[in-house]
Design an enzyme around this catalytic site. Structure first.
Site, short mmCIF file in Angstrom:
data_model
loop_
_atom_site.label_atom_id
_atom_site.label_comp_id
_atom_site.label_asym_id
_atom_site.label_seq_id
_atom_site.Cartn_x
_atom_site.Cartn_y
_atom_site.Cartn_z
N GLY A 349 26.11 1.44 8.65
CA GLY A 349 26.07 1.25 10.09
C GLY A 349 27.41 1.60 10.68
O GLY A 349 28.36 1.91 9.98
N GLY A 351 30.00 0.62 14.26
CA GLY A 351 30.16 -0.26 15.42
C GLY A 351 31.50 -0.02 16.06
O GLY A 351 32.17 0.97 15.76
N GLY A 352 31.88 -0.94 16.93
CA GLY A 352 33.13 -0.81 17.65
C GLY A 352 34.31 -0.72 16.69
O GLY A 352 35.31 -0.08 16.97
N GLY A 354 34.36 0.68 13.67
CA GLY A 354 34.37 1.86 12.81
C GLY A 354 33.08 1.91 12.01
O GLY A 354 32.06 1.40 12.47
N GLU A 355 33.13 2.54 10.81
CA GLU A 355 31.90 2.64 10.01
C GLU A 355 31.88 1.64 8.85
O GLU A 355 32.93 1.23 8.38
CB GLU A 355 31.77 4.04 9.41
CG GLU A 355 31.26 5.09 10.36
CD GLU A 355 32.39 5.92 10.93
OE1 GLU A 355 32.16 6.57 11.96
OE2 GLU A 355 33.50 5.89 10.37
N VAL A 356 30.67 1.32 8.41
CA VAL A 356 30.51 0.51 7.20
C VAL A 356 29.78 1.35 6.17
O VAL A 356 28.77 1.97 6.47
CB VAL A 356 29.60 -0.70 7.42
CG1 VAL A 356 29.92 -1.78 6.41
CG2 VAL A 356 29.65 -1.20 8.82
N LYS A 370 34.38 -1.44 5.08
CA LYS A 370 34.52 -1.18 6.50
C LYS A 370 35.80 -0.45 6.77
O LYS A 370 36.86 -0.88 6.32
CB LYS A 370 34.56 -2.50 7.26
CG LYS A 370 33.27 -2.76 7.95
CD LYS A 370 33.15 -4.10 8.54
CE LYS A 370 31.69 -4.47 8.29
NZ LYS A 370 31.28 -5.65 8.99
N ASP A 469 33.66 -11.15 18.55
CA ASP A 469 32.54 -10.23 18.70
C ASP A 469 31.27 -10.84 18.09
O ASP A 469 30.61 -10.22 17.26
CB ASP A 469 32.87 -8.88 18.06
CG ASP A 469 31.96 -7.76 18.55
OD1 ASP A 469 31.24 -7.98 19.55
OD2 ASP A 469 31.98 -6.68 17.94
#
Ligand SMILES: *[C@@H]1O[C@H](CO)[C@@H](O)[C@H](O)[C@H]1NC(C)=O
Ligand SMILES: *[C@@H]1O[C@H](CO)[C@@H](O)[C@H](O)[C@H]1NC(C)=O
Ligand SMILES: *[C@@H]1O[C@H](CO)[C@@H](O)[C@H](O)[C@H]1NC(C)=O
Ligand SMILES: *[C@@H]1O[C@H](CO)[C@@H](O)[C@H](O)[C@H]1NC(C)=O
Ligand SMILES: *[C@@H]1O[C@H](CO)[C@@H](O)[C@H](O)[C@H]1NC(C)=O
Ligand SMILES: *[C@@H]1O[C@H](CO)[C@@H](O)[C@H](O)[C@H]1NC(C)=O
Ligand SMILES: *[C@@H]1O[C@H](CO)[C@@H](O)[C@H](O)[C@H]1NC(C)=O
Ligand SMILES: *[C@@H]1O[C@H](CO)[C@@H](O)[C@H](O)[C@H]1NC(C)=O
Length: 630
Positions: A349, A351-352, A354-356, A370, A469
Site C-alpha cells: 500500500g 499513504g502519506g 510513503g510506500e509499504v 515502510k 494519523d
C-alpha cells in the site's frame, strides 16, 4: 445633564456598595424560622453568590434549571440539603416536572446529587426493560406502588424500575421523559428491608462543594483576619485569604484557629474542583433515558483507578530503562534483499508516509517495510532517536516496530507483518468473509483494542507519543481479528525543528481535529477526535468522507452529529448490525454513538481522554456479556 450624571454616579456607588457587601462571608438571615447556613445565599448581600437558594413565604426553595423544589432539611456540617421531589399530578402516574424532563441541576453551579438516593422510576416504557436498571417484578418500586395510597394510579402502569444515584451521569439530573419513565420519586438512605409503611418521606439529597474564600476587590472587603490577595486557582480573581495561624472554615464561612478547625474536621480550604462536564455534556436528549446514565455509571471511580494504574505503568517504563527491547538497525542490503529490491509486486500500500512493502527477512520473518517520505529530512541521529523511542513502545494493540534502516535515501521502518489487512477495507466488505465476522461485539472489541493502544501511546510511553494519523486504514486486524494500531508517531519523523508546531497540514481529511486549523498543533485530543471518527465508521460502516452522501453530509462526523441532534442517531447505524442486535445491544450502539460524539467535541478540553474512552468501551462490552449471546 448634571442631574443625570449624578444619578448615574449614585447608582454606580450603590451598585459598588452592594457588590462589596456581597463579598464578605456573611451568613444570610433566617427564612421564617429556618436558619440559612453559609454559603447558601438568599440574597445579594449575604452568603456566597454561587450558592443561591430562594426564601419565599418563610419556605426555602431550591431552583433547578427549569423548576423549583421546597427544601425540607439542611445539614451544613456535611454540606448537604434535602429537597422534596416533584409529586404526581392528581390521579395520574406522571410527575409534575415531566414537562421539564425531571430534575435538572445546572452543572456549572456547585451543587450535585449525592449517592444516598434511591430513585424509583414509575410508568416506564418497554424500552426500559432492556436497561441495566432493576425493573424486575421484585424491584422496590413495586412495593412502593402497592404500599402507598398516593401512588395508586401507578398500578395501571406496570413497568417501574429502581436504582441508586451516584454515577457521574446522575450527578446533575434525574431524568424523566415521554419516551422513558414519566414519573419518579426518591428516598434518602432508604433501608430496603423495611416495609413501605416505615419508609421516610420522599426526599432527594443534594450536596454542595466547599465554598472558597470570599472574593474581594480590596482589603476593605475582608475582615481583620484575612488579607485580600490574588487567587492562584483563577486568574484575575482576588480573595480574602486567612492570615497565618488561621484557616478558612467553609462551614462557618470564617477564618478560625487551626486547632478549632481541625477538631471540627471540616476545613477543606479552596476545594472547588472542576465539575464534571465530560461525556454527559454532549449527550443531548436522544437517548432512552438513563440507559446512558448507567452505561457511564462508575465512571468516576474508574478514572481514579485508571490514574493509579497510569502512575504504576509510567514507573514501570521508567524503571525499565531502555524498555528491554532494542530496535534493530537494519543495513540497506538486508532491506533490499527482504523486499526483492523494492519490487513493485511487493507493494502492500501507499499513504502519506510513503510506500509499504511486504518483505521476508533472512531468518524467514515476514515483515512490513515502510519507507518514510520526509518533507524535511532529519539527521540520521534524530531518526535513530525517534525510532528508538518508537521501538520501546510495546503493547499488544500496537503493531510492533522491529527496527529501522537509515542507510538508504529514505529512512526505512520495519514492522511486524499483520496478515489480515486493515479495518477500513473490512468494514466496507472488500473481504466479505471478514465483514460477516465483524459482528457488533467484535467491532466493540476492535474499538477497545485501538483505544487501549492509543491510550498506551498517550499515557504510558515516555515521552508520550501522539499518533497524528488515526484512521480506520491504520488499524490492522490480526488473524483473530484483534485490532492493532499501525503507523503511530510516523509524523514525528517528518517534523521540522519547531518542536510541536507543524507547518504543513498533517492527518487525513475527514479525521483531522478541527482545532488544528485554529492553532496548527496536534495533541493527544487530536487523536481522540480522529478516533471518534473511527468509532462512527464502526457504527455506520460508512466512509469518513463520502461524496455520495448529500453535500452537507459528506463528512461523516458532521452527518452523524446532525442526525443525533434530530434524535435520529439509530438511523445511521449499519442496518446489518441493527438487524441482528438484541435491545441491549441496540442500547450499546447508541451509547457508543454518543461516546463518539463526545470525542468529536469542537473544543479539545471537552473531549474525553483516550484512557477514559477505552474504559467506556470496556464498560459497554461488560454490559453485553452474559446477557447477549455472541
Ligand atoms: C412566593 O409565594 C407566593 C405564595 O406562596 C406565590 O404566590 C409566589 O408566586 C411565590 N413567589 C415566587 C417568586 O416563587
Ligand atoms: C447555570 O449557572 C450559570 C452560572 O450562574 C449561569 O450563567 C447559567 O445561565 C445557568 N444555566 C442555566 C441553564 O440556567
Ligand atoms: C403514563 O404516562 C403516560 C404518558 O405521559 C400517560 O399518558 C399515562 O396516563 C400514564 N399512566 C398513568 C397510569 O397515569
Ligand atoms: C429549561 O430552561 C432552559 C433555559 O432557561 C430552556 O432553554 C429550556 O427550553 C427549558 N426546558 C424546558 C423543558 O422547559
Ligand atoms: C432487584 O431488586 C430486588 C429488590 O431489592 C432484588 O431482590 C433483585 O435481586 C434485584 N434484581 C436485579 C436483577 O438486580
Ligand atoms: C400488596 O400489599 C398487600 C398488603 O398491603 C399484600 O397483601 C399484597 O401481597 C401486596 N401485593 C404485591 C403484589 O406485593
Ligand atoms: C458531587 O460533589 C462532591 C463535592 O464536590 C464530589 O465529591 C462528588 O464526587 C460529586 N459527585 C458526583 C457524582 O459527581
Ligand atoms: C478573628 O479570628 C479570631 C480567632 O478565630 C476570632 O476570635 C475573631 O472573632 C475573628 N475576627 C473577625 C473579625 O472575624
Amino acid at each position: 445633564m448634571e442631574e443625570t450624571l449624578k444619578r448615574v454616579l449614585t447608582t454606580a456607588v450603590l451598585l459598588l456598595t452592594s457588590a462589596n457587601l456581597a463579598l464578605s462571608a456573611t451568613r444570610c438571615p433566617d427564612c421564617g424560622s429556618t436558619p440559612v447556613p453559609y454559603p447558601l445565599s438568599t440574597g445579594p448581600t449575604c452568603g456566597d453568590q454561587s450558592y443561591k437558594i430562594r426564601c419565599n413565604a418563610s419556605t426555602l426553595f431550591f431552583d433547578s434549571v427549569n423548576n423549583s423544589y421546597p427544601i425540607t432539611s439542611i445539614s451544613p456540617s456535611i454540606q448537604r440539603l434535602v429537597i422534596q421531589p416533584a409529586s404526581l399530578l392528581p390521579n395520574t402516574c406522571v410527575t409534575s416536572d415531566l414537562r421539564f424532563q425531571g430534575l435538572q441541576l445546572n452543572n456549572s453551579l456547585p451543587f450535585n446529587v449525592t449517592s444516598s438516593n434511591t430513585i424509583l422510576y414509575l410508568n416506564c416504557t418497554q424500552t426500559l426493560l432492556g436497561s441495566p436498571l432493576n425493573c424486575s417484578s421484585a424491584s422496590l418500586c413495586h412495593s412502593y406502588i402497592n404500599g402507598t395510597s398516593g401512588a395508586a394510579p401507578c398500578e395501571n402502569a406496570p413497568i417501574c424500575c429502581t436504582f441508586g444515584t451516584g454515577g457521574s451521569s446522575t450527578a446533575y439530573s434525574i431524568r424523566v421523559r415521554d419516551s422513558g419513565c414519566r414519573a419518579y420519586t426518591s428516598f434518602v438512605n432508604l433501608n430496603p428491608e423495611l416495609p413501605v409503611n416505615r419508609w421516610p418521606e420522599p426526599g432527594l439529597e443534594i450536596e454542595w462543594v466547599s465554598p472558597p474564600e470570599p472574593v474581594c476587590s480590596s482589603q476593605a472587603d475582608c475582615d481583620g483576619n484575612s488579607t485580600c490577595g490574588p487567587d492562584p486557582a483563577s486568574n484575575g480573581v482576588n480573595r480574602c485569604f486567612c492570615n497565618s495561624g488561621l484557616t478558612w472554615d467553609p462551614v462557618q464561612g470564617a477564618c478560625v484557629d487551626e486547632v478549632t478547625c481541625q477538631s471540627q474536621g471540616n476545613c477543606g480550604g479552596t476545594d472547588r474542583t472542576a465539575l464534571i462536564a465530560g461525556l454527559t455534556a454532549g449527550l443531548g436528549g436522544a437517548l432512552a433515558l438513563t440507559t446512558v446514565a448507567f452505561l457511564l455509571y462508575k465512571r468516576h471511580r474508574r478514572i481514579i483507578e485508571a490514574q493509579e494504574r497510569l502512575t504504576r505503568e509510567r514507573e514501570a517504563i521508567l524503571n525499565a530503562n531502555n524498555g528491554g527491547r532494542a530496535a534493530k538497525v537494519f543495513t540497506g542490503k538486508e532491506i533490499k534483499k527482504a523486499t526483492n529490491n523494492f519490487a513493485r509486486d511487493c507493494i502492500l500500500g501507499a499513504g502519506g508516509y510513503g510506500e509499504v512493502y511486504k518483505g521476508t527477512l533472512a531468518n524467514g520473518t515476514v515483515v512490513a517495510v515502510k519507507s518514510a517520505k520526509l518533507g524535511n529530512a532529519k539527521g540520521t541521529d534524530q531518526v535513530l532517536n525517534e525510532v528508538r523511542i518508537l521501538c520501546q513502545v510495546n503493547h499488544r494493540s500496537l503493531v510492533r516496530l522491529l527496527g529501522c534502516c537509515v542507510e538508504l535515501e529514505q529512512p526505512i521502518m520495519v514492522y511486524e507483518y499483520i496478515e489480515n489487512g486493515n479495518l477500513f477495507d473490512h468494514i466496507r466488505g472488500r473481504n466479505a468473509g471478514v465483514r460477516s465476522q465483524l459482528t457488533w461485539r467484535r467491532r466493540l472489541q476492535v474499538a477497545h483494542d485501538t483505544a487501549e493502544g492509543l491510550a498506551y501511546l498517550h499515557f504510558s510511553a515516555v515521552p508520550p507519543i501522539y499518533h497524528r494519523d488515526v484512521k480506520s486504514s491504520n488499524i490492522l486486524l490480526d488473524e483473530n481479528l484483534n485490532g492493532k494500531v499501525s503507523d503511530f508517531g510516523l509524523s514525528r519523523l517528518a517534523q521540522t525543528d519547531m518542536s510541536h508546531i507543524s507547518t504543513c497540514a498533517q492527518g487525513t481529511l475527514g479525521y483531522l481535529d478541527p482545532e488544528y486549523y485554529r492553532n496548527y498543533q496536534l495533541t493527544d485530543k487530536s487523536d481522540v477526535y480522529s478516533f471518534g471518527v473511527v468509532l462512527l465508521e464502526l457504527l455506520t460502516s460508512q466512509k469518513a468522507i463520502d461524496f455520495n452522501r448529500d453535500a452537507d453530509d459528506v463528512n461523516l462526523a458532521v452527518y452523524v452529529q446532525r442526525m443525533a441532534e434530530e434524535e435520529r442517531l439509530l438511523e445511521v447505524v449499519d442496518p446489518m448490525l441493527k438487524e441482528k442486535a438484541s435491545p441491549l445491544e441496540v442500547d450499546t450502539m447508541k451509547a457508543l454513538g454518543f461516546l463518539a460524539l463526545s470525542c468529536l467535541e469542537e473544543r479539545r478540553q471537552n473531549r474525553p481522554s483516550m484512557k477514559e474512552v477505552a474504559e467506556e468501551i470496556e464498560y459497554l462490552m461488560s454490559i453485553g456479556t452474559g446477557e447477549v449471546e455472541n
